[in-house]
Each structure stands twice: as structure tokens, then as C-alpha cells.
Design a protein around this motif. Sequence first.
Motif, mmCIF file in Angstrom:
data_model
loop_
_atom_site.group_PDB
_atom_site.id
_atom_site.type_symbol
_atom_site.label_atom_id
_atom_site.label_comp_id
_atom_site.label_asym_id
_atom_site.label_seq_id
_atom_site.Cartn_x
_atom_site.Cartn_y
_atom_site.Cartn_z
ATOM 1 N N SER A 72 49.371 -2.353 -28.858
ATOM 2 C CA SER A 72 50.311 -1.713 -29.773
ATOM 3 C C SER A 72 51.001 -0.522 -29.118
ATOM 4 O O SER A 72 52.210 -0.324 -29.276
ATOM 5 C CB SER A 72 49.586 -1.268 -31.044
ATOM 6 N N GLY A 81 55.708 -14.508 -30.412
ATOM 7 C CA GLY A 81 55.168 -13.402 -31.174
ATOM 8 C C GLY A 81 54.790 -13.817 -32.579
ATOM 9 O O GLY A 81 54.214 -14.881 -32.786
ATOM 10 N N ARG A 82 55.172 -13.006 -33.556
ATOM 11 C CA ARG A 82 54.682 -13.150 -34.923
ATOM 12 C C ARG A 82 55.744 -13.727 -35.871
ATOM 13 O O ARG A 82 56.877 -13.226 -35.925
ATOM 14 C CB ARG A 82 54.252 -11.774 -35.452
ATOM 15 N N THR A 129 56.847 -8.654 -32.054
ATOM 16 C CA THR A 129 55.565 -7.997 -32.233
ATOM 17 C C THR A 129 55.251 -7.903 -33.724
ATOM 18 O O THR A 129 55.898 -8.548 -34.551
ATOM 19 C CB THR A 129 55.579 -6.611 -31.569
ATOM 20 N N THR A 130 54.283 -7.088 -34.109
ATOM 21 C CA THR A 130 53.916 -6.984 -35.517
ATOM 22 C C THR A 130 55.051 -6.362 -36.324
ATOM 23 O O THR A 130 55.825 -5.544 -35.807
ATOM 24 C CB THR A 130 52.666 -6.113 -35.684
ATOM 25 N N PRO A 131 55.170 -6.714 -37.614
ATOM 26 C CA PRO A 131 56.224 -6.109 -38.436
ATOM 27 C C PRO A 131 56.117 -4.591 -38.509
ATOM 28 O O PRO A 131 57.145 -3.903 -38.582
ATOM 29 C CB PRO A 131 55.994 -6.750 -39.809
ATOM 30 N N GLU A 132 54.898 -4.081 -38.482
ATOM 31 C CA GLU A 132 54.715 -2.637 -38.552
ATOM 32 C C GLU A 132 55.366 -1.931 -37.373
ATOM 33 O O GLU A 132 55.998 -0.880 -37.528
ATOM 34 C CB GLU A 132 53.228 -2.295 -38.607
ATOM 35 N N GLU A 172 55.853 -13.348 -38.997
ATOM 36 C CA GLU A 172 56.198 -12.314 -39.973
ATOM 37 C C GLU A 172 57.418 -11.506 -39.523
ATOM 38 O O GLU A 172 58.251 -11.106 -40.342
ATOM 39 C CB GLU A 172 55.024 -11.352 -40.187
ATOM 40 N N THR A 173 57.514 -11.283 -38.205
ATOM 41 C CA THR A 173 58.620 -10.482 -37.687
ATOM 42 C C THR A 173 59.887 -11.304 -37.560
ATOM 43 O O THR A 173 61.002 -10.770 -37.682
ATOM 44 C CB THR A 173 58.218 -9.842 -36.349
ATOM 45 N N THR A 215 53.562 -1.867 -26.687
ATOM 46 C CA THR A 215 54.715 -2.445 -27.380
ATOM 47 C C THR A 215 55.604 -1.363 -27.957
ATOM 48 O O THR A 215 56.837 -1.440 -27.887
ATOM 49 C CB THR A 215 54.233 -3.389 -28.493
ATOM 50 N N GLU A 245 43.742 -4.402 -29.033
ATOM 51 C CA GLU A 245 44.888 -4.353 -29.936
ATOM 52 C C GLU A 245 45.532 -2.968 -29.928
ATOM 53 O O GLU A 245 46.758 -2.835 -29.985
ATOM 54 C CB GLU A 245 44.449 -4.736 -31.347
#
Length: 364
Positions: free
Chosen positions: A134, A195-196, A163-166, A198-199, A137, A130
Motif C-alpha cells: 500500500s 488489479g481490483r 489498486t484498492t479503491p481506498e 472494485e477499482t 502504491t 499488504e
Amino acid sequence: MMTHGFLRAAAVTLCLAAHAASAADAQRAPQADMTLTAAQRNTVVDSVLARVREVYVFPERAAEMERAVRARQRRGEYAHLTSAAALADSLTAHLRAVSHDRHLSVVYSAEPVPGGAGPDGDAAQRNERERRRSAFTAYHNAHVERVERLPGNVGYLKVTGFTTPELAMEPIRSAMAFLANTDALIIDVRENDGGRPETVALLASWLFGEQRVHLNTVAGRGDEQGREFWTSPEIPGARRYGAEKPVYVLTSRATFSAGEELPYDLQALRRATVVGEATGGGAHPVGPRRATEHFAAMVPFARAVNPVTGTNWEGTGVLPDVPTPAADALTVAHCLALQALLPKAADDFRREDITEALEGLGQR
């Protein structure tokens, strides 16, 4: 916001087709195959079926898949397969023949397979994988690949993954800040393969008002309660694009998974016009499950449930409001946006600007 019927019917004839563009798919580096014994082959089949039985979102469909593969096994259909790669391909095809689920697959790896998401996973391996993902990305700007102001004050945003919201927050916030003063927006997910969720919700939050909007629910296996995804009532330090300006989403056959969710959600809520091709049709979240040292099963463990339609895009894909070849979609959407803006032009300067932009697209 949906396109009027006459615009849908006339979109391709009214707009000049975009210049054709093609690019070869990135080729994966070849990996060494592995020769399997009969015992190893049977172990792979048993382990893959166990993972499907334990995890697959529809338990009854998992049982159907196991029965079908076991019947093939009894008939000796796998007996001639000594290639590990060939066995993975065959199992993938046979599982999909029953499930029709493009997210479901069996993967062979010449390198030992990390533990993955299951209880047999190795936490240190997962964390390192991960971390590297990250970093990669972030290097690629969280898949926010292109932001531009097109002629006629139409915004353009190309996103090739969620990708992740972060990781995605800053690139998306910067892009939307740049686009804030445009009068219409085109979001390009023609090369977005997922992907996610959340994003997806993060990006969609710019396109509505402060009141929360229910976009999607990811429901678990069986009767498990689903996880809901909503737009955010607050976007720290950012200006919303708003709920009124026209939005168009470009799609292609390559648009897949979470890449499909954005156009599906916005289309269902009548917030965007989808322009392009029917998408790939994968609505089930998926995760890796280690089967053996060199095989993993990618098993869907949940399903999307849209609050408006009550269903999702699994198998059917997202059907465009304005069907057009993917290569032409940007030009068609740009033309549609300009046609929608022209009657609302506040002054002669704006009308002249939009008219010149239409002429630049070949519209007379």
C-alpha cells in the motif's frame, strides 16, 4: 458509444501514426536457484496439485490438470529436473497446456514463501506485506500515471494498474475533476496488467449517470453465487464525466486481467470505443497459495461473467473496435475523437480549434 463503420475502416489511413516508442521491460533481480532432491521434487508436485485441486475455479479442469501432470510424472519427465526454477517453469507450462489459463502459474522463491491467502497463511506476514504494498502504491499515485488535456479539448488519462479503491479514490477523483470540462476522453490501459474489479467499477462510475449500471459479476468455484460489481450512484464531492461524451480506451497485448475488464465492460455496454490491439486474455481472479517453503501456486479461484455478453475475455482477450498497433493507438483515438466532435462544434471558435488539432495530427 461505438465508432461508425467507416471510421473503423479508415482509422489508420485517416490518422497520422504516432511516433514509435519502445521501452525495455523492467528486469527482475536474479535470485539464487536451488538444487532439489527427488523427494523434494515430488513434494513440490504433490503440493502444487493439491492447491490446484482445492482452489481452481473449474473443478473438472483441475482434475484434468492433475491427471496430465501425474502422467508426466509417471513417465519420468520431471526426473531430470534438479533446478527449482526449472521445475516451476515446467509445471507452469504443463498446467497451462491443459487449462489455457495465463493466470495459473507455479512460482519459485529463493526466500521463504509467506503463508499467502490459504488457511495455512501467516496473518502477520500478510498484513506486513499488504502495508508495504500500500505504501509503495500510494507513492506511485495509485497507478494514475498521466492526466492531460490534448489539443481540441480531448482528455487523456493513463492508468497502469487498479489498486484498492481506498488508495485509488483520491488520484482518480482528482484526475476526473481535471478532465471534467473536456469534450471527449481517452483512457489508456496499454500498460495496465490488472488489479481490483472494485477499482474498475470506481473509475467506470464517472462515465455513466446516477442510475446504477451492472458492469461485471465475479462467480466463484462451481455453483457458488457470484459477487456483482456496479457503478456507484454517488461519487462524494465529485462531478461525473457523464454518459454522453465520447470515450475511447487504448489497449495492447500487454493489457491484462482487470486492465482488460475496463475496456470489455465499457465495450459491452456500448459506452466506449476500444482502439489498439487484442489484449492478453486473462479473466480469472487469482490468488497465491503456499505449496512448500520455496514454492507457491498462483491459482485462479473465480471467473468473470459479463451481464451483457454472458461470458468474458478469458483466452480471447478484448478485441478492439479499431484495430491498430499499440504504438499508434493514442494518435488514432485522438483523431477519431476530433472527427466525432467536429460536426457538433457549437461555434466557429470550436470548429477552428478542432480543425487545428486535426491538422496537428496530420489530418488534412
